[in-house]
Write a protein that holds these residues in place. Structure first.
Motif, PDB file in Angstrom:
ATOM      1  N   PRO A 115       0.776  -1.149  -0.100  1.00 20.95           N
ATOM      2  CA  PRO A 115       0.097   0.048  -0.048  1.00 20.95           C
ATOM      3  C   PRO A 115       0.841   1.405   0.004  1.00 20.95           C
ATOM      4  O   PRO A 115       0.432   2.275  -0.694  1.00 20.95           O
ATOM      5  N   PHE A 116       1.973   1.228   0.762  1.00 21.86           N
ATOM      6  CA  PHE A 116       2.831   2.262   0.860  1.00 21.86           C
ATOM      7  C   PHE A 116       3.609   2.727  -0.654  1.00 21.86           C
ATOM      8  O   PHE A 116       3.732   3.924  -1.004  1.00 21.86           O
ATOM      9  N   VAL A 117       3.676   1.710  -1.477  1.00 22.15           N
ATOM     10  CA  VAL A 117       4.388   1.641  -2.774  1.00 22.15           C
ATOM     11  C   VAL A 117       3.239   2.265  -3.420  1.00 22.15           C
ATOM     12  O   VAL A 117       3.313   3.273  -4.364  1.00 22.15           O
ATOM     13  N   VAL A 118       2.206   1.957  -3.581  1.00 23.49           N
ATOM     14  CA  VAL A 118       1.096   2.358  -4.279  1.00 23.49           C
ATOM     15  C   VAL A 118       0.838   3.913  -4.196  1.00 23.49           C
ATOM     16  O   VAL A 118       0.462   4.635  -5.024  1.00 23.49           O
ATOM     17  N   ALA A 119       0.624   4.184  -2.787  1.00 25.74           N
ATOM     18  CA  ALA A 119       0.593   5.430  -2.390  1.00 25.74           C
ATOM     19  C   ALA A 119       1.661   6.405  -3.053  1.00 25.74           C
ATOM     20  O   ALA A 119       1.352   7.684  -3.310  1.00 25.74           O
ATOM     21  N   ALA A 120       2.747   6.076  -3.569  1.00 28.66           N
ATOM     22  CA  ALA A 120       3.797   6.893  -4.094  1.00 28.66           C
ATOM     23  C   ALA A 120       3.718   6.928  -5.597  1.00 28.66           C
ATOM     24  O   ALA A 120       4.677   7.712  -6.341  1.00 28.66           O
ATOM     25  N   VAL A 121       2.734   6.211  -6.019  1.00 28.54           N
ATOM     26  CA  VAL A 121       2.385   6.248  -7.554  1.00 28.54           C
ATOM     27  C   VAL A 121       1.187   7.348  -7.820  1.00 28.54           C
ATOM     28  O   VAL A 121       0.244   7.274  -7.272  1.00 28.54           O
ATOM     29  N   PRO A 122       1.505   8.421  -8.823  1.00 30.95           N
ATOM     30  CA  PRO A 122       0.533   9.170  -9.041  1.00 30.95           C
ATOM     31  C   PRO A 122      -0.764   8.569  -9.420  1.00 30.95           C
ATOM     32  O   PRO A 122      -0.753   7.539 -10.228  1.00 30.95           O
ATOM     33  N   LEU A 123      -2.139   9.192  -9.190  1.00 27.78           N
ATOM     34  CA  LEU A 123      -3.339   8.471  -9.352  1.00 27.78           C
ATOM     35  C   LEU A 123      -3.586   8.295 -10.760  1.00 27.78           C
ATOM     36  O   LEU A 123      -4.306   7.157 -11.402  1.00 27.78           O
ATOM     37  N   LYS A 124      -3.193   9.175 -11.754  1.00 27.08           N
ATOM     38  CA  LYS A 124      -3.177   9.259 -13.127  1.00 27.08           C
ATOM     39  C   LYS A 124      -2.685   7.771 -13.694  1.00 27.08           C
ATOM     40  O   LYS A 124      -3.105   7.419 -14.517  1.00 27.08           O
ATOM     41  N   VAL A 125      -1.361   7.661 -13.011  1.00 25.61           N
ATOM     42  CA  VAL A 125      -0.824   6.460 -13.565  1.00 25.61           C
ATOM     43  C   VAL A 125      -1.301   5.427 -13.167  1.00 25.61           C
ATOM     44  O   VAL A 125      -1.590   4.533 -13.922  1.00 25.61           O
ATOM     45  N   ARG A 126      -1.685   5.209 -11.748  1.00 25.15           N
ATOM     46  CA  ARG A 126      -2.467   4.087 -11.218  1.00 25.15           C
ATOM     47  C   ARG A 126      -3.685   3.550 -12.269  1.00 25.15           C
ATOM     48  O   ARG A 126      -3.785   2.574 -12.338  1.00 25.15           O
ATOM     49  N   GLU A 127      -4.400   4.566 -12.835  1.00 24.68           N
ATOM     50  CA  GLU A 127      -5.598   4.471 -13.519  1.00 24.68           C
ATOM     51  C   GLU A 127      -5.371   4.020 -14.965  1.00 24.68           C
ATOM     52  O   GLU A 127      -6.371   3.644 -15.658  1.00 24.68           O
ATOM     53  N   GLN A 128      -4.241   4.050 -15.345  1.00 25.62           N
ATOM     54  CA  GLN A 128      -3.908   3.918 -16.798  1.00 25.62           C
ATOM     55  C   GLN A 128      -2.861   2.771 -16.978  1.00 25.62           C
ATOM     56  O   GLN A 128      -2.850   2.191 -18.237  1.00 25.62           O
ATOM     57  N   ARG A 129      -1.957   2.502 -15.970  1.00 24.01           N
ATOM     58  CA  ARG A 129      -0.878   1.568 -16.392  1.00 24.01           C
ATOM     59  C   ARG A 129      -1.329   0.053 -16.363  1.00 24.01           C
ATOM     60  O   ARG A 129      -1.792  -0.490 -15.264  1.00 24.01           O
ATOM     61  N   THR A 130      -1.114  -0.618 -17.486  1.00 24.02           N
ATOM     62  CA  THR A 130      -1.541  -2.040 -17.757  1.00 24.02           C
ATOM     63  C   THR A 130      -0.785  -2.965 -16.945  1.00 24.02           C
ATOM     64  O   THR A 130       0.721  -2.650 -16.926  1.00 24.02           O
ATOM     65  N   VAL A 131      -0.895  -4.287 -16.848  1.00 21.04           N
ATOM     66  CA  VAL A 131      -0.234  -5.220 -16.462  1.00 21.04           C
ATOM     67  C   VAL A 131       0.988  -5.309 -17.596  1.00 21.04           C
ATOM     68  O   VAL A 131       2.095  -5.480 -17.316  1.00 21.04           O
ATOM     69  N   LEU A 132       0.785  -5.418 -18.834  1.00 15.96           N
ATOM     70  CA  LEU A 132       1.510  -5.561 -19.959  1.00 15.96           C
ATOM     71  C   LEU A 132       2.638  -4.756 -19.893  1.00 15.96           C
ATOM     72  O   LEU A 132       3.761  -4.794 -20.179  1.00 15.96           O
ATOM     73  N   GLU A 133       2.213  -3.192 -19.622  1.00 14.79           N
ATOM     74  CA  GLU A 133       3.188  -2.036 -19.839  1.00 14.79           C
ATOM     75  C   GLU A 133       4.056  -2.062 -18.708  1.00 14.79           C
ATOM     76  O   GLU A 133       5.219  -1.966 -18.740  1.00 14.79           O
ATOM     77  N   ALA A 134       3.547  -2.682 -17.450  1.00 12.81           N
ATOM     78  CA  ALA A 134       4.246  -2.502 -15.998  1.00 12.81           C
ATOM     79  C   ALA A 134       5.298  -3.805 -16.014  1.00 12.81           C
ATOM     80  O   ALA A 134       6.400  -3.630 -15.951  1.00 12.81           O
ATOM     81  N   ILE A 135       5.079  -4.823 -16.512  1.00  9.36           N
ATOM     82  CA  ILE A 135       5.927  -6.044 -16.678  1.00  9.36           C
ATOM     83  C   ILE A 135       6.929  -6.061 -17.600  1.00  9.36           C
ATOM     84  O   ILE A 135       8.043  -6.273 -17.268  1.00  9.36           O
ATOM     85  N   ASP A 170      -0.095 -15.309 -24.536  1.00 11.17           N
ATOM     86  CA  ASP A 170      -0.496 -14.732 -25.663  1.00 11.17           C
ATOM     87  C   ASP A 170      -2.135 -14.461 -25.661  1.00 11.17           C
ATOM     88  O   ASP A 170      -2.556 -13.782 -26.704  1.00 11.17           O
ATOM     89  N   ALA A 171      -2.499 -15.231 -24.638  1.00 12.75           N
ATOM     90  CA  ALA A 171      -4.215 -15.253 -24.629  1.00 12.75           C
ATOM     91  C   ALA A 171      -4.684 -13.668 -24.098  1.00 12.75           C
ATOM     92  O   ALA A 171      -3.826 -12.882 -23.624  1.00 12.75           O
ATOM     93  N   ASN A 172      -5.760 -13.394 -24.440  1.00 10.44           N
ATOM     94  CA  ASN A 172      -6.439 -12.073 -23.846  1.00 10.44           C
ATOM     95  C   ASN A 172      -6.701 -12.205 -22.553  1.00 10.44           C
ATOM     96  O   ASN A 172      -7.123 -13.463 -21.964  1.00 10.44           O
ATOM     97  N   ASP A 173      -6.884 -11.424 -21.921  1.00 11.51           N
ATOM     98  CA  ASP A 173      -7.117 -11.273 -20.343  1.00 11.51           C
ATOM     99  C   ASP A 173      -8.694 -11.463 -20.365  1.00 11.51           C
ATOM    100  O   ASP A 173      -9.405 -11.172 -21.072  1.00 11.51           O
TER     101      ASP A 173
END
Length: 210
Positions: A115-135, A170-173
């Motif tokens: 939770p403290f790591v997530v709190a350091a991430v801007p809200l706009k980024v949290r609402e847009q960053r996909t697992v594909l982009e993050a991984i 390769d499958a869709n979510d």
């Protein structure tokens, strides 16, 4: 409890057959009247609960049909509808393109693990960053801005270890709605789920049949 105008009219009509009725005319609490028949109510629709179920439907469409023209609009959604959706939806990550890394509950809930790591991430980024982009190429640490709190580094390494062996496919979510046997969202099953935990009135079927 404060009733809406429509609720006052429905309540008055139920007890007196007119648009206005005083409190002494109401023989049973309105909350109890609005329960489904199997829970001892009269099966009259709870408008507030139904509104939450329909708002959860918007969230379901955002996940399962991202090409809808209204996606991205600032649609007001009650916090209870959001909590309901997050509880009911089960995410099966494939390529990670339609699952949010920071806010969705996928392999685990990042907000619970760190939770403290997530709190350091801007809200706009949290609402847009996909697992594909993050991984991909371990991009997720670049989302963290500012200095982590004292426990933040510990959570960071926990998150790093949890993701170490995770791999996309390769499958869709795939998204599953746990309140319906089909796995597909329905307003009816969602509305009924809001009464889970209520005491069942066993003889309701015989009573109503009579």
């Amino acid at each position: 409890m404060v009733y809406s105008g429509k609720d006052k009219i429905r309540r008055s009509f139920t007890w007196k057959g007119r648009t206005q009725a005083n409190g002494g005319s109401c023989l049973v609490a309105w909350e109890r009247v609005q329960r489904p028949l199997e829970y001892g109510g009269l099966g009259i629709l709870n408008l507030e609960y139904m509104s939450w179920a329909l708002q959860a439907r918007w969230l379901w469409f955002v996940k399962t049909e991202p090409d809808r023209p209204w996606k991205g609009l600032d649609i007001p959604i009650h916090p209870n509808a959001i909590a309901l959706f997050n509880t009911a939806v089960v995410l099966h990550v494939g390529n990670g393109s339609n699952t949010l890394f920071w806010t969705d509950k996928w392999l685990f809930c990042v907000g619970v693990l760190a939770p403290f790591v997530v709190a350091a991430v801007p809200l706009k980024v949290r609402e847009q960053r996909t697992v594909l982009e993050a991984i991909t190429d371990h991009e997720w640490p670049t989302d963290i801005q500012g200095v982590l709190s004292l426990i933040g580094p510990y959570e960071y390494f926990q998150l790093w270890d949890a993701l170490h062996d995770f791999a996309l496919s390769d499958a869709n979510d795939c998204h599953e709605w746990r309140f319906d046997k089909s796995g597909i969202f329905s307003s009816k099953s969602t509305y009924q789920a809001l009464f889970n935990g209520s005491v069942v009135f066993e003889p309701w079927h015989r009573l109503w049949k009579t």
